[in-house]
Design a protein around this motif. Structure first.
Motif, mmCIF file in Angstrom:
data_model
loop_
_atom_site.group_PDB
_atom_site.id
_atom_site.type_symbol
_atom_site.label_atom_id
_atom_site.label_comp_id
_atom_site.label_asym_id
_atom_site.label_seq_id
_atom_site.Cartn_x
_atom_site.Cartn_y
_atom_site.Cartn_z
ATOM 1 N N LEU A 87 42.304 42.524 33.778
ATOM 2 C CA LEU A 87 41.757 43.651 33.022
ATOM 3 C C LEU A 87 40.266 43.848 33.288
ATOM 4 C CD1 LEU A 87 43.473 43.086 29.535
ATOM 5 C CD2 LEU A 87 44.346 44.306 31.529
ATOM 6 N N SER A 88 39.724 43.123 34.250
ATOM 7 C CA SER A 88 38.275 43.147 34.470
ATOM 8 C C SER A 88 37.749 44.491 34.973
ATOM 9 C CB SER A 88 37.868 42.036 35.448
ATOM 10 O OG SER A 88 38.410 42.292 36.736
ATOM 11 N N LEU A 89 38.616 45.351 35.473
ATOM 12 C CA LEU A 89 38.160 46.657 35.963
ATOM 13 C C LEU A 89 38.113 47.721 34.871
ATOM 14 C CD1 LEU A 89 39.989 46.803 39.423
ATOM 15 C CD2 LEU A 89 37.633 46.111 38.932
ATOM 16 N N LEU A 90 38.548 47.373 33.667
ATOM 17 C CA LEU A 90 38.434 48.322 32.554
ATOM 18 C C LEU A 90 36.968 48.509 32.206
ATOM 19 C CD1 LEU A 90 41.322 47.117 30.206
ATOM 20 C CD2 LEU A 90 41.361 49.021 31.837
ATOM 21 N N GLU A 91 36.581 49.743 31.883
ATOM 22 C CA GLU A 91 35.183 50.037 31.602
ATOM 23 C C GLU A 91 35.026 50.722 30.259
ATOM 24 O OE1 GLU A 91 33.085 52.109 34.703
ATOM 25 O OE2 GLU A 91 34.400 51.271 36.240
ATOM 26 N N THR B 28 50.318 41.591 28.545
ATOM 27 C CA THR B 28 49.435 42.730 28.791
ATOM 28 C C THR B 28 49.106 42.853 30.273
ATOM 29 O OG1 THR B 28 48.450 42.479 26.585
ATOM 30 C CG2 THR B 28 47.236 43.820 28.195
ATOM 31 N N ALA B 29 49.205 44.089 30.764
ATOM 32 C CA ALA B 29 48.899 44.354 32.178
ATOM 33 C C ALA B 29 48.142 45.669 32.273
ATOM 34 C CB ALA B 29 50.178 44.428 32.999
ATOM 35 N N ALA B 30 47.491 45.860 33.421
ATOM 36 C CA ALA B 30 46.758 47.095 33.674
ATOM 37 C C ALA B 30 47.273 47.735 34.951
ATOM 38 C CB ALA B 30 45.262 46.821 33.791
ATOM 39 N N VAL B 31 47.288 49.051 34.948
ATOM 40 C CA VAL B 31 47.641 49.835 36.131
ATOM 41 C C VAL B 31 46.410 50.681 36.448
ATOM 42 C CG1 VAL B 31 49.116 51.649 37.063
ATOM 43 C CG2 VAL B 31 50.091 49.878 35.580
ATOM 44 N N TYR B 32 45.826 50.458 37.620
ATOM 45 C CA TYR B 32 44.637 51.193 38.037
ATOM 46 C C TYR B 32 45.016 52.205 39.114
ATOM 47 C CZ TYR B 32 42.326 47.189 35.811
ATOM 48 O OH TYR B 32 41.921 46.217 34.930
ATOM 49 N N ASN B 33 44.719 53.474 38.870
ATOM 50 C CA ASN B 33 44.956 54.518 39.875
ATOM 51 C C ASN B 33 46.378 54.481 40.436
ATOM 52 O OD1 ASN B 33 42.221 55.279 39.622
ATOM 53 N ND2 ASN B 33 41.639 53.712 41.119
ATOM 54 N N ASN B 34 47.361 54.304 39.565
ATOM 55 C CA ASN B 34 48.783 54.315 39.951
ATOM 56 C C ASN B 34 49.191 53.183 40.889
ATOM 57 O OD1 ASN B 34 49.368 56.663 38.409
ATOM 58 N ND2 ASN B 34 48.392 57.885 40.006
ATOM 59 N N THR B 35 48.435 52.094 40.925
ATOM 60 C CA THR B 35 48.812 50.924 41.720
ATOM 61 C C THR B 35 49.762 50.058 40.890
ATOM 62 O OG1 THR B 35 46.912 49.675 40.903
ATOM 63 C CG2 THR B 35 46.604 50.928 42.960
ATOM 64 N N PRO B 36 50.401 49.051 41.474
ATOM 65 C CA PRO B 36 51.268 48.170 40.680
ATOM 66 C C PRO B 36 50.494 47.467 39.563
ATOM 67 C CG PRO B 36 51.705 47.889 43.020
ATOM 68 C CD PRO B 36 50.476 48.750 42.911
ATOM 69 N N ALA B 37 51.177 47.158 38.487
ATOM 70 C CA ALA B 37 50.556 46.510 37.334
ATOM 71 C C ALA B 37 50.054 45.118 37.689
ATOM 72 C CB ALA B 37 51.561 46.429 36.192
ATOM 73 N N VAL B 38 48.877 44.779 37.140
ATOM 74 C CA VAL B 38 48.276 43.458 37.335
ATOM 75 C C VAL B 38 47.788 42.943 35.980
ATOM 76 C CG1 VAL B 38 47.579 43.871 39.730
ATOM 77 C CG2 VAL B 38 46.014 44.469 37.870
ATOM 78 N N VAL B 39 47.623 41.624 35.866
ATOM 79 C CA VAL B 39 47.145 41.050 34.609
ATOM 80 C C VAL B 39 45.627 41.078 34.503
ATOM 81 C CG1 VAL B 39 49.173 39.589 34.267
ATOM 82 C CG2 VAL B 39 47.208 38.694 35.531
#
Length: 200
Positions: A169-173, A156-167
């Motif tokens: 998830l702490s910025l999810l709200e 599982t990874a997150a993409v914030y504001n079209n930046t590269p994917a990171v693991v």
């Protein structure tokens, strides 16, 4: 057109076993889940793409998948050494199971079967609101339906504001809109999350 004919010859030889060396189908295009909707062939607007199949797997016989589409059409799909398979992550043809949802792209053979160059198993692409966040789980609302999104370590990874994917998830709200690509757990309201696209 030359590309289509070359692909047809390549997949035909893979299905018929007339080639000694078979390369991965990813050389013909991306297996990324986002590529699933990217058409490979020129198809007129509103026309059915004969080289694309959706449905659920109702039987497996060797390297042949029998599927039933949402319109009740039965299709037979050849999996070969050239077939790339996605089920939460790139995997092998052995990952296919009866009951799995399926999208497949390939080339129609003269007998009407599909020689698949790419198969996506249980893939979902959901527009959601995050209703709560727990340990290794996201609770999601998709058009009023409650979805449980499982966070899978190492995947599982997150993409914030079209930046590269990171693991991370702490910025999810909670309360925010997100897009989730993942693998559905058949006959449940649960998905294993591959990627969450969200604003930070």
């Amino acid at each position: 057109m030359a590309d289509i004919l070359g692909r047809r010859r390549f997949l035909s030889s893979a299905v018929l076993g007339t080639t000694a060396t078979v390369v991965a189908a990813t050389t013909m295009g991306s297996l990324a889940p986002e590529a699933m909707a990217d058409p490979k062939l020129d198809v007129e607007a509103g026309a059915v793409d004969p080289n694309f199949v959706e449905g659920r797997i109702t039987g497996i016989v060797g390297g042949l998948l029998i599927t039933t589409s949402s319109d009740r059409t039965i299709n037979q799909i050849h999996l070969t050494k050239a077939t790339s398979v996605w089920k939460l992550r790139p995997t092998t043809t052995d990952a296919a199971q009866v009951g799995d949802g399926l999208y497949a792209r390939g080339v129609r053979m003269p007998d009407g079967t599909l020689a698949a160059d790419a198969v996506w198993l249980n893939i979902v692409n959901l527009q959601v609101h995050i209703t709560s966040i727990g340990r290794n789980v996201l609770h999601l609302d998709h058009n009023g339906d409650r979805i449980v999104g499982h966070v899978v370590a190492g995947t599982t990874a997150a993409v914030y504001n079209n930046t590269p994917a990171v693991v991370d998830l702490s910025l999810l709200e909670v309360g925010r809109h997100a897009q989730v690509i993942g693998a559905w757990r058949p006959d449940t309201n649960e998905v294993d999350v591959a990627t969450v696209y969200a604003a930070a």
